[in-house]
Design a protein around this motif. Structure first.
Motif, short mmCIF file in Angstrom:
data_model
loop_
_atom_site.label_atom_id
_atom_site.label_comp_id
_atom_site.label_asym_id
_atom_site.label_seq_id
_atom_site.Cartn_x
_atom_site.Cartn_y
_atom_site.Cartn_z
N ASN A 30 0.83 -1.19 0.00
CA ASN A 30 0.00 0.00 0.00
C ASN A 30 0.87 1.24 0.00
N THR A 31 0.80 2.02 -1.08
CA THR A 31 1.64 3.20 -1.19
C THR A 31 1.08 4.38 -0.41
N ASN A 32 -0.08 4.23 0.24
CA ASN A 32 -0.69 5.34 0.96
C ASN A 32 -0.43 5.29 2.45
N THR A 33 0.30 4.30 2.93
CA THR A 33 0.52 4.16 4.35
C THR A 33 1.66 5.06 4.82
N LYS A 34 1.48 5.59 6.03
CA LYS A 34 2.52 6.43 6.61
C LYS A 34 3.79 5.63 6.84
N ASP A 35 3.64 4.35 7.20
CA ASP A 35 4.82 3.51 7.46
C ASP A 35 5.70 3.39 6.23
N LEU A 36 5.10 3.16 5.08
CA LEU A 36 5.89 3.04 3.86
C LEU A 36 6.57 4.36 3.53
N THR A 37 5.82 5.46 3.61
CA THR A 37 6.40 6.77 3.32
C THR A 37 7.59 7.04 4.23
N SER A 38 7.43 6.80 5.51
CA SER A 38 8.53 7.02 6.45
C SER A 38 9.73 6.13 6.12
N SER A 39 9.46 4.89 5.76
CA SER A 39 10.52 3.95 5.43
C SER A 39 11.32 4.43 4.21
N LEU A 40 10.63 4.92 3.19
CA LEU A 40 11.31 5.39 2.00
C LEU A 40 12.13 6.65 2.28
N GLU A 41 11.60 7.52 3.12
CA GLU A 41 12.34 8.72 3.50
C GLU A 41 13.60 8.35 4.30
N LEU A 42 13.45 7.42 5.21
CA LEU A 42 14.59 7.03 6.04
C LEU A 42 15.71 6.42 5.21
N SER A 43 15.36 5.71 4.14
CA SER A 43 16.36 5.12 3.26
C SER A 43 17.19 6.21 2.60
N GLU A 44 16.53 7.24 2.11
CA GLU A 44 17.24 8.36 1.49
C GLU A 44 18.08 9.12 2.51
N MET A 45 17.52 9.32 3.69
CA MET A 45 18.25 10.02 4.75
C MET A 45 19.55 9.30 5.10
N ALA A 46 19.48 7.98 5.20
CA ALA A 46 20.68 7.20 5.54
C ALA A 46 21.75 7.34 4.47
N ALA A 47 21.34 7.24 3.21
CA ALA A 47 22.30 7.34 2.11
C ALA A 47 22.90 8.73 2.01
N TRP A 48 22.05 9.73 2.10
CA TRP A 48 22.53 11.11 1.91
C TRP A 48 23.45 11.51 3.06
N SER A 49 23.11 11.11 4.27
CA SER A 49 23.99 11.41 5.42
C SER A 49 25.35 10.76 5.23
N ASP A 50 25.36 9.50 4.78
CA ASP A 50 26.63 8.80 4.62
C ASP A 50 27.46 9.42 3.50
#
Length: 275
Positions: free
Chosen positions: A2-22
């Protein structure tokens, strides 16, 4: 999924945050000084800056309002951070999972304005379709890092001082970097950062004379296969929004490769007088 869930959205954002920080952590002392690199956590959001490069992609805040709702105090702190660093303008990227519900109003009240949108896309790691190309794709190491940095900075119109910084990320734990070659000539780039069960993909750049030959499709297909081999079950990418006023070839390429839109993420800009 489900692309409308807050959990998925947060998960996708966290993935980018981890990469960009590194990526910012990859910068050597010399690169940090030459580019004015800063990576800080402000209220759970990741604030990254390259103070000597007026490039919005390098000066932006990711993940605001995910951990806790954004506040006036947090926005004031962010503005102060970038202003003191000498950054003329920067983005705050507000995902659909960000709080509070009136975050956009709060941003406008603090001097931000809507600039444009990026689109977040994702796909599983099922085998990609065949991509026809006469180029050769391979994962690279330190010997080809400078070529990677050169192509990325030239194609993205980043300052020349960023070339060393981009190259310094090659070989870091969690990263895989790739080049497409025309014979022995490197002509296109792509990278993957694995974090948990997700792989964030970016740094897609092709030299102008070699576009239209399937480089990016082949680079993405290789990263999909490698992400699967690494045990990832999801790939994450962001790109410009495709609109009638301004097309986004990268967005259309992602759709052809099996990615689907998760959400549109607005970019709110704060400017200290820069055009």
């Amino acid at each position: 999924m489900n692309t409308n869930t807050k959990d998925l959205t947060s998960s996708l954002e966290l993935s980018e945050m981890a990469a960009w920080s590194d990526f910012y952590k990859a910068g050597s002392t010399q690169s940090t000084s030459e580019c004015g690199l800063i990576a800080a956590e402000v209220g759970g959001a990741v604030a990254t800056a390259a103070a000597r490069a007026d490039v919005l992609a390098l000066n932006r805040v990711i993940g605001i309002g995910l951990e806790d709702p954004a506040t006036s105090e947090q926005l004031d702190e962010l503005v102060q951070l970038y202003t003191q660093a000498g950054v003329p303008r920067f983005f705050v990227q507000a995902s659909p999972a960000a709080g509070p519900a009136d975050l956009e109003r709060l941003l406008v009240e603090h001097g931000f304005s809507h600039h444009n949108n990026w689109v977040k896309l994702f796909r599983d790691t099922s085998p990609p379709r065949h991509v026809a190309t006469d180029l050769t794709v391979r994962q690279i190491g330190s010997a080809d890092a400078d070529s990677f940095g050169r192509i990325v900075t030239e194609c993205f119109d980043w300052p020349g001082t960023a070339r060393r910084w981009v190259a310094e990320a090659v070989g870091r734990p969690g990263w895989r970097h790739y080049l497409a070659f025309d014979g022995a000539t490197p002509v296109a780039t792509g990278a993957l950062f694995a974090s948990g069960d997700q792989a964030w993909v970016d740094f897609a750049a092709t030299l102008p004379d070699y576009r239209g030959r399937g480089a990016q499709g082949a680079l993405m297909a290789q990263r999909i296969r490698d992400a699967r081999a690494l045990g990832c079950n999801l790939l994450v990418v962001e790109t410009a929004e495709d609109t009638p006023q301004k097309g986004a070839p990268s967005f259309r390429n992602m759709l052809r490769l099996g990615f689907q839109v998760a959400y549109v993420r607005p970019n709110f800009i704060f400017s200290n007088g820069a055009e």
